[in-house]
Enzyme design. Structure first.
Site, PDB file in Angstrom:
ATOM      1  N   THR A  67      -5.777 -24.575  30.518  1.00  0.00           N
ATOM      2  CA  THR A  67      -6.490 -25.207  31.633  1.00  0.00           C
ATOM      3  C   THR A  67      -6.754 -24.199  32.741  1.00  0.00           C
ATOM      4  O   THR A  67      -6.555 -22.981  32.550  1.00  0.00           O
ATOM      5  CB  THR A  67      -5.746 -26.490  32.103  1.00  0.00           C
ATOM      6  OG1 THR A  67      -6.567 -27.171  33.048  1.00  0.00           O
ATOM      7  CG2 THR A  67      -4.392 -26.182  32.715  1.00  0.00           C
ATOM      8  N   LYS A  71      -9.509 -20.849  31.162  1.00  0.00           N
ATOM      9  CA  LYS A  71     -10.321 -21.295  30.022  1.00  0.00           C
ATOM     10  C   LYS A  71     -11.317 -20.242  29.525  1.00  0.00           C
ATOM     11  O   LYS A  71     -11.636 -20.203  28.346  1.00  0.00           O
ATOM     12  CB  LYS A  71     -11.081 -22.575  30.378  1.00  0.00           C
ATOM     13  CG  LYS A  71     -10.193 -23.797  30.504  1.00  0.00           C
ATOM     14  CD  LYS A  71     -11.047 -25.029  30.744  1.00  0.00           C
ATOM     15  CE  LYS A  71     -10.187 -26.252  30.954  1.00  0.00           C
ATOM     16  NZ  LYS A  71     -11.000 -27.481  31.040  1.00  0.00           N
ATOM     17  N   ASP A 107     -13.410 -30.517  25.527  1.00  0.00           N
ATOM     18  CA  ASP A 107     -13.790 -31.216  26.768  1.00  0.00           C
ATOM     19  C   ASP A 107     -15.093 -32.002  26.611  1.00  0.00           C
ATOM     20  O   ASP A 107     -15.201 -33.134  27.094  1.00  0.00           O
ATOM     21  CB  ASP A 107     -13.960 -30.218  27.919  1.00  0.00           C
ATOM     22  CG  ASP A 107     -12.628 -29.713  28.452  1.00  0.00           C
ATOM     23  OD1 ASP A 107     -11.620 -30.426  28.329  1.00  0.00           O
ATOM     24  OD2 ASP A 107     -12.610 -28.587  28.997  1.00  0.00           O
ATOM     25  N   GLY A 132     -23.039 -30.292  40.050  1.00  0.00           N
ATOM     26  CA  GLY A 132     -22.123 -29.181  39.801  1.00  0.00           C
ATOM     27  C   GLY A 132     -22.649 -28.275  38.707  1.00  0.00           C
ATOM     28  O   GLY A 132     -23.495 -28.683  37.893  1.00  0.00           O
ATOM     29  N   ALA A 133     -22.163 -27.040  38.704  1.00  0.00           N
ATOM     30  CA  ALA A 133     -22.663 -26.073  37.712  1.00  0.00           C
ATOM     31  C   ALA A 133     -21.549 -25.123  37.274  1.00  0.00           C
ATOM     32  O   ALA A 133     -21.800 -23.976  36.920  1.00  0.00           O
ATOM     33  CB  ALA A 133     -23.838 -25.286  38.304  1.00  0.00           C
ATOM     34  N   GLY A 135     -17.613 -24.816  34.983  1.00  0.00           N
ATOM     35  CA  GLY A 135     -17.190 -24.977  33.590  1.00  0.00           C
ATOM     36  C   GLY A 135     -17.245 -26.424  33.125  1.00  0.00           C
ATOM     37  O   GLY A 135     -17.636 -26.698  31.976  1.00  0.00           O
ATOM     38  N   ALA A 136     -16.870 -27.350  33.994  1.00  0.00           N
ATOM     39  CA  ALA A 136     -16.889 -28.763  33.616  1.00  0.00           C
ATOM     40  C   ALA A 136     -18.330 -29.219  33.375  1.00  0.00           C
ATOM     41  O   ALA A 136     -18.605 -30.014  32.470  1.00  0.00           O
ATOM     42  CB  ALA A 136     -16.234 -29.606  34.701  1.00  0.00           C
TER      43      ALA A 136
HETATM   44  P1  ATR Z   1     -14.938 -26.239  37.040  1.00  0.00           P
HETATM   45  O1  ATR Z   1     -14.695 -25.216  35.988  1.00  0.00           O
HETATM   46  O2  ATR Z   1     -13.828 -27.245  37.192  1.00  0.00           O
HETATM   47  O3  ATR Z   1     -16.264 -26.904  36.904  1.00  0.00           O
HETATM   48  P2  ATR Z   1     -15.831 -24.320  38.998  1.00  0.00           P
HETATM   49  O4  ATR Z   1     -16.345 -23.475  37.913  1.00  0.00           O
HETATM   50  O5  ATR Z   1     -15.062 -23.694  40.109  1.00  0.00           O
HETATM   51  O6  ATR Z   1     -14.882 -25.461  38.446  1.00  0.00           O
HETATM   52  O7  ATR Z   1     -17.058 -25.162  39.604  1.00  0.00           O
HETATM   53  C1  ATR Z   1     -16.889 -26.004  40.683  1.00  0.00           C
HETATM   54  C2  ATR Z   1     -18.207 -26.751  40.947  1.00  0.00           C
HETATM   55  O8  ATR Z   1     -17.969 -27.682  42.005  1.00  0.00           O
HETATM   56  C3  ATR Z   1     -19.330 -25.863  41.393  1.00  0.00           C
HETATM   57  O9  ATR Z   1     -20.529 -26.405  40.934  1.00  0.00           O
HETATM   58  C4  ATR Z   1     -19.224 -25.960  42.915  1.00  0.00           C
HETATM   59  O10 ATR Z   1     -20.420 -25.680  43.618  1.00  0.00           O
HETATM   60  P3  ATR Z   1     -20.799 -24.159  43.988  1.00  0.00           P
HETATM   61  O11 ATR Z   1     -21.332 -23.541  42.732  1.00  0.00           O
HETATM   62  O12 ATR Z   1     -21.827 -24.272  45.056  1.00  0.00           O
HETATM   63  O13 ATR Z   1     -19.520 -23.507  44.456  1.00  0.00           O
HETATM   64  C5  ATR Z   1     -18.881 -27.406  43.068  1.00  0.00           C
HETATM   65  N1  ATR Z   1     -18.237 -27.706  44.346  1.00  0.00           N
HETATM   66  C6  ATR Z   1     -16.962 -27.423  44.691  1.00  0.00           C
HETATM   67  N2  ATR Z   1     -16.710 -27.843  45.935  1.00  0.00           N
HETATM   68  C7  ATR Z   1     -17.857 -28.416  46.409  1.00  0.00           C
HETATM   69  C8  ATR Z   1     -18.245 -29.070  47.629  1.00  0.00           C
HETATM   70  N3  ATR Z   1     -17.383 -29.209  48.636  1.00  0.00           N
HETATM   71  N4  ATR Z   1     -19.513 -29.535  47.726  1.00  0.00           N
HETATM   72  C9  ATR Z   1     -20.384 -29.409  46.706  1.00  0.00           C
HETATM   73  N5  ATR Z   1     -20.076 -28.820  45.514  1.00  0.00           N
HETATM   74  C10 ATR Z   1     -18.831 -28.331  45.380  1.00  0.00           C
END
Ligand code: ATR
Length: 282
Positions: A67, A71, A107, A132-133, A135-136
């Site tokens: 996790t 990953k 996942d 969001g963009a 890993g998830a």
């Molecule tokens: P994961 O692997 O869990 O998806 P990550 O790769 O760190 O985690 O991605 C986090 C995502 O949440 C990103 O899309 C991030 O947006 P940014 O690319 O602009 O950083 C988004 N995110 C995290 N906090 C945020 C917030 N307060 N408002 C909007 N988007 C947020």
């Protein structure tokens, strides 16, 4: 659970790890299946990741979950990566087979299982708006495109990352239309209005926070909302969905789904998903 000389060991690598629900969930399923194994949380720091992966071999672990934040970083240390994990670009499950370490990613399929079991939602032919963009988001995009969603709109605070995902996946899945949009009211409005499903793949809501834009309010009343966040109570987005009477689910079902597929990979049998679900219920 009776530990003895033939007990098999598996577990989860992460940093932090103490909050993980996987040990409780996997051990309940192991016990229900009457398998002599134990699933242990391993707090693995970044600098120790390669040594921890080597220990899967040296200690004869039958496999692990991986996790945050390992990953992606774990991939170079494995002997083989399956196609799904390659597409997603991350590994959340390692299977140890006769000295070989094989990386999988469960996942995306866990997300699809949860859409089906929690919302009876089938993505084929549907319009999805994904926030969001990271890993998830990648796992969700691969799963939705494999399930032949008609359109996937990716919106992210940092627009460039959404655009990168659009470019990458539109080449791989020609049957799905991919759109990238900045995280702005006017740009999102038409996608919210036409979305069959809104997916939050960010961590927004985990600590009671909300997006600055109205989102749930602009969805059609027949739309579904899937929030990968799970928190003790309802997050502001989940509360808004509840207030509007929308069908919604949080990320617990995805946790159960991904864990169930991992269990199947390690043990060759399906776990009791109702038991997994009940031990991590709110
Ligand atoms: P994961 O692997 O869990 O998806 P990550 O790769 O760190 O985690 O991605 C986090 C995502 O949440 C990103 O899309 C991030 O947006 P940014 O690319 O602009 O950083 C988004 N995110 C995290 N906090 C945020 C917030 N307060 N408002 C909007 N988007 C947020």
């Amino acid at each position: 659970m009776q530990l003895n000389g033939t007990t098999k060991v598996l577990g989860i690598f992460g940093d932090p790890i103490a909050h993980s629900l996987s040990p409780r969930m996997q051990n309940a399923a192991i016990e229900a299946a009457d398998i002599n194994a134990v699933f242990v949380p391993f707090h693995v720091r970044k600098v120790e990741l390669e040594a921890a992966v080597a220990a899967i071999r040296s200690l004869g672990l039958i496999g692990v979950n991986v996790t945050v934040p390992h990953k992606e970083a774990v991939m170079p240390f494995l002997d083989e990566i399956d196609n799904e994990a390659k597409l997603i670009g991350a590994v959340n499950t390692i299977v140890h087979l006769d000295g070989r370490l094989i990386g999988h990613n469960t996942d995306g399929r866990g997300f699809l299982d949860s859409l089906q079991s929690d919302l009876s939602f089938q993505p084929a032919g549907k319009n999805v708006l994904l926030l969001g963009a990271g890993g998830a988001a990648r796992a969700a995009i691969v799963a939705l495109a494999q399930a032949t969603a008609a359109r996937i709109t990716i919106s992210n605070r940092t627009f460039g990352k959404a655009e990168e995902l659009r470019a990458e996946f539109s080449g791989l899945f020609p049957d799905t239309e991919f759109v990238a949009e900045p995280f702005e009211v006017e740009r999102l409005q038409p996608h919210l209005a036409s979305a069959d499903l809104l997916v939050n793949t960010t961590v927004v809501g985990l600590h009671g926070e909300n997006f600055s834009l109205p989102l749930i309010e602009s969805l059609s009343t027949s739309a579904f909302f899937y929030d990968m966040v799970y928190a003790p109570g309802l997050t502001p987005l989940q509360q808004a969905a509840s207030d509007r009477g929308l069908a919604f689910a949080d990320g617990r079902g995805m946790l159960v789904g991904q864990g169930g597929i991992a269990f199947q990979l390690w043990f060759g049998v399906s776990p009791a998903s109702d038991i997994m679900r009940s031990v991590i219920a709110k």
